[in-house]
Structure formats: C-alpha cells, structure tokens
Design a protein around this motif. Structure first.
Motif, PDB file in Angstrom:
ATOM      1  N   ARG A 172       9.672  -1.160  -9.685  1.00  0.00           N
ATOM      2  CA  ARG A 172       8.590  -2.130  -9.689  1.00  0.00           C
ATOM      3  C   ARG A 172       9.067  -3.373 -10.436  1.00  0.00           C
ATOM      4  O   ARG A 172       9.868  -3.291 -11.370  1.00  0.00           O
ATOM      5  CB  ARG A 172       7.339  -1.574 -10.385  1.00  0.00           C
ATOM      6  CG  ARG A 172       6.568  -0.553  -9.560  1.00  0.00           C
ATOM      7  CD  ARG A 172       5.931  -1.198  -8.343  1.00  0.00           C
ATOM      8  NE  ARG A 172       5.085  -0.275  -7.593  1.00  0.00           N
ATOM      9  CZ  ARG A 172       5.513   0.581  -6.669  1.00  0.00           C
ATOM     10  NH1 ARG A 172       6.816   0.644  -6.402  1.00  0.00           N
ATOM     11  NH2 ARG A 172       4.673   1.359  -6.030  1.00  0.00           N
ATOM     12  N   LEU A 210       2.310   1.247 -12.684  1.00  0.00           N
ATOM     13  CA  LEU A 210       3.589   1.931 -12.882  1.00  0.00           C
ATOM     14  C   LEU A 210       3.388   3.434 -13.047  1.00  0.00           C
ATOM     15  O   LEU A 210       4.145   4.245 -12.507  1.00  0.00           O
ATOM     16  CB  LEU A 210       4.296   1.393 -14.136  1.00  0.00           C
ATOM     17  CG  LEU A 210       4.883  -0.014 -14.119  1.00  0.00           C
ATOM     18  CD1 LEU A 210       5.483  -0.320 -15.484  1.00  0.00           C
ATOM     19  CD2 LEU A 210       5.926  -0.149 -13.042  1.00  0.00           C
ATOM     20  N   ALA A 229       2.830   4.854  -9.643  1.00  0.00           N
ATOM     21  CA  ALA A 229       4.006   4.751  -8.777  1.00  0.00           C
ATOM     22  C   ALA A 229       5.119   5.699  -9.202  1.00  0.00           C
ATOM     23  O   ALA A 229       5.806   6.287  -8.355  1.00  0.00           O
ATOM     24  CB  ALA A 229       4.517   3.312  -8.773  1.00  0.00           C
ATOM     25  N   GLU A 289       2.056  -7.394  -4.459  1.00  0.00           N
ATOM     26  CA  GLU A 289       1.849  -6.192  -3.652  1.00  0.00           C
ATOM     27  C   GLU A 289       2.387  -6.412  -2.250  1.00  0.00           C
ATOM     28  O   GLU A 289       2.023  -7.361  -1.564  1.00  0.00           O
ATOM     29  CB  GLU A 289       0.354  -5.851  -3.586  1.00  0.00           C
ATOM     30  CG  GLU A 289       0.058  -4.511  -2.919  1.00  0.00           C
ATOM     31  CD  GLU A 289       0.582  -3.338  -3.738  1.00  0.00           C
ATOM     32  OE1 GLU A 289       0.926  -2.302  -3.124  1.00  0.00           O
ATOM     33  OE2 GLU A 289       0.648  -3.459  -4.975  1.00  0.00           O
TER      34      GLU A 289
END
Length: 352
Positions: free
Chosen positions: A180, A198, A201, A259
C-alpha cells in the motif's frame, strides 16, 4: 503461510516512515528491540530496530552504496550482496528469533529499500507473509527536510536525483507484492483511514482488534506539527529537466495512493520514468567525465605528496639513513626519491 506477518515500512527518509512505524507499534505490532534512540531530528522516535540499522550500514559499506545514492547501478551492487547465502542465513536467524516476541512485526529503516529481495527471501524462510507500506511525501519537502536535519554536503540536485532513484526502484521492487502507498499528509490529517485500511489489506490482527486505549495512544502520538518543512520548487535549486522528472515521478507515485490507482497503467508510467531517469543520469555522467578524471588525478597527486612527506620525515627521524621499508620507498616515484636524497644530503652537510 501461517499467522506470521512482517510489515516493511519503506520509502525515502523524512517522508513519514517513522510516524507509520510508531503508529503500528502503538497498535500492537512488535518493533524488534532495542530501537534507535530518538533525537532532535525525530523527537517522537524512529521506530527502527538498531540491529537492522547496523546490518544495513554494514551491507551498504560492503557494496559501496550510500543511503541516498543517485546511481541507477547502485541497485545492482546492493542486489548482488542481497543474494549472498551467508547474509541470508544470518538475517533469517535473527528474524526467526524476533517471532518469539509476537507473530506480527514491523521493520522500518529507509536503508531497507536497497535490500528488499534479501528481506523477502528471509521472510519466506521463516514462513511469514511480507507486506510493504511505502510512505509518500512531496519531493520538495523531503529534500528540504534532509537539508535541514541531515548532512549538508549533499546539495539539492543530488538529493532530488537520489529521491527519484530510490522511489522508482522501490515501486518496482514491491510490485506484485502485498503493498500500500500512504501519503504522509493523509496520515497526519486522519491516521485512522489509511492505517485501518492497512490492517484489512494485510490481515493484521493487532490493527483489526485495536482497543480504544490503543487508538487513543495513537492520537497522542501523531502530531500534525511533525510536518515541519513545507517547501515548493521555488525553494529547491535544481535544473528544470530534473525538476520536471521529479515532479512527474511524484504525481505518478501519488496516484498509487488513490483507491484503484495501483494499476497496470501506473506501473507502465513508472517504468518509463525509471528509464528516463537512467538516461538522464548517464548523460550527466558523460558530461562530468572530465571532472571525474581531474578529481582522480588530483587525488593521486595529493596521495603522492603525502607519501613523499611521510618518507622524508621518516628518513630524517632515522638520521638520514635509507631505512624506510622497501614497500614505502617503492611507492615514491624514482625522480622524487632522487630529489629527497639530494635534499637530505644538503641538509646533513649544513648541519655538519
């Protein structure tokens, strides 16, 4: 992979990596101890394991690479050392020992970008899932912050070029991995959004199950005033061509934090920029070739003078007798040796 996780916080120094590492630590991830001690350049702490920093400094010294190295070929030099079996075994053993403290680690050091292949291989050996957080901050602010807090011998041009080199290769090295990109400004404005994203993810249990007290501690830890340097291109003196390339690099990387922005199109553009930078650097080396040769000649002359002076002083201390070691005498050119002998002979005659 099992429940083991290791998050690598990467990106250029002075871009918010310490704030991200400290935030994850406050929420429950383990930063291997001991840590680098906080100082005036980073009063909230670095969030860096001392062992990792020492390792990277050693490896950079062995491969002849600087922390902020602008040379594209520096990645090849560092990469060869990353593949060294003894180094991998050493790092694997250390990393394995850290999982005794917890299943979720955070490792941060701006030098780590040079050795991501090494850390990825070692994480795999430990059956841990690696993930990468790249912190993003405008290049002008990074350059300005380094100018304020770091070694003053590097100028704006070198720092800007090194930032491009570091960030584009970090993007390439983490492509295809769990990663990320987080803007430093977003972290300071409302840390909960990027950090909890995060956690989802990367499947970080410490973040996903953070208690109210942990969240409150992060609110105390993150201080918007940490963004103490806010420069623009008006404050950074670099050639227009380098400025344009750096700005385009920043815009491309900044888009990765949006995004859906980590796309094939963005990757292609990053590759194009990396090629453009390599070509620009090659041109700069070609232009500066005469200067490089002159510097080498000057260094050789200086070294010869120092050797001659040391030889003369040693000969005088020995009473003028030619008692210098053969290896030292051989380093002095024959003409210089003859001159030294004549000078010493005259000196002894006067003293007599």
């Amino acid at each position: 992979m099992g429940s083991r996780r290791v998050v690598f916080v990467v990106g250029s120094g002075r871009s918010g990596t310490s704030t991200m590492s400290g935030t994850l630590q406050t929420l429950g991830l383990h930063v291997p101890q001991p840590e680098v001690v906080a100082d005036s350049t980073n009063p909230k702490g670095f969030g860096e394991p001392q062992w990792v920093v020492d390792l990277h400094q050693e490896l950079l010294g062995r491969c002849g690479v600087q922390v902020s190295d602008a040379r594209p070929r520096a990645w090849l030099d560092a990469g060869r050392l990353s593949a060294d079996h003894a180094v991998r075994e050493r790092v694997t053993q250390w990393l394995e020992s850290q999982f005794d403290q917890g299943d979720e680690l955070v490792i941060k050091d701006p030098r780590a970008a040079w050795f991501l292949g090494l850390w990825r291989a070692c994480a795999d050996r430990c059956e841990a899932t690696p993930s990468y957080v790249t912190m993003l901050r405008p290049v002008t602010e990074v350059v300005g912050s380094k100018k304020k807090y770091y070694d003053q011998r590097q100028g704006d041009v070198t720092r800007t070029a090194a930032w491009i080199n570091m960030m584009l290769h970090t993007e390439r090295a983490t492509r295809g991995e769990a990663r990320r990109f987080v803007r430093y400004s977003d972290l300071l404005d409302d840390w909960t959004q990027p950090v909890f994203a995060l956690g989802e993810a990367f499947d970080l249990q410490a973040v996903k199950t953070a208690m109210a007290n942990d969240i409150a501690q992060v609110h105390k830890f993150i201080d918007p005033s940490l963004r103490r340097v806010t420069l623009t291109w008006d404050d950074v003196e670099v050639p227009r061509s380098l400025r344009d390339l750096a700005e385009e690099t920043w815009q491309t990387l900044d888009g990765l934090a949006t995004e859906g922005g980590d796309s094939a199109e963005a990757h292609a553009r990053s590759d194009q920029l990396r090629v453009a930078y390599d070509e620009m650097y090659a041109d700069a080396e070609a232009f500066a070739h005469s200067t490089t040769l002159a510097a080498r000649r000057e260094g050789a002359v200086t070294a010869r003078r120092e050797i001659e002076q040391a030889a003369a002083e040693a000969a005088v201390e020995a009473g003028g007798a030619p008692r210098l070691p053969h290896a030292v005498r051989a380093m002095v050119p024959p003409r210089a040796r003859r001159g030294l002998r004549k000078a010493l002979t005259r000196r002894r005659s006067r003293e007599a």
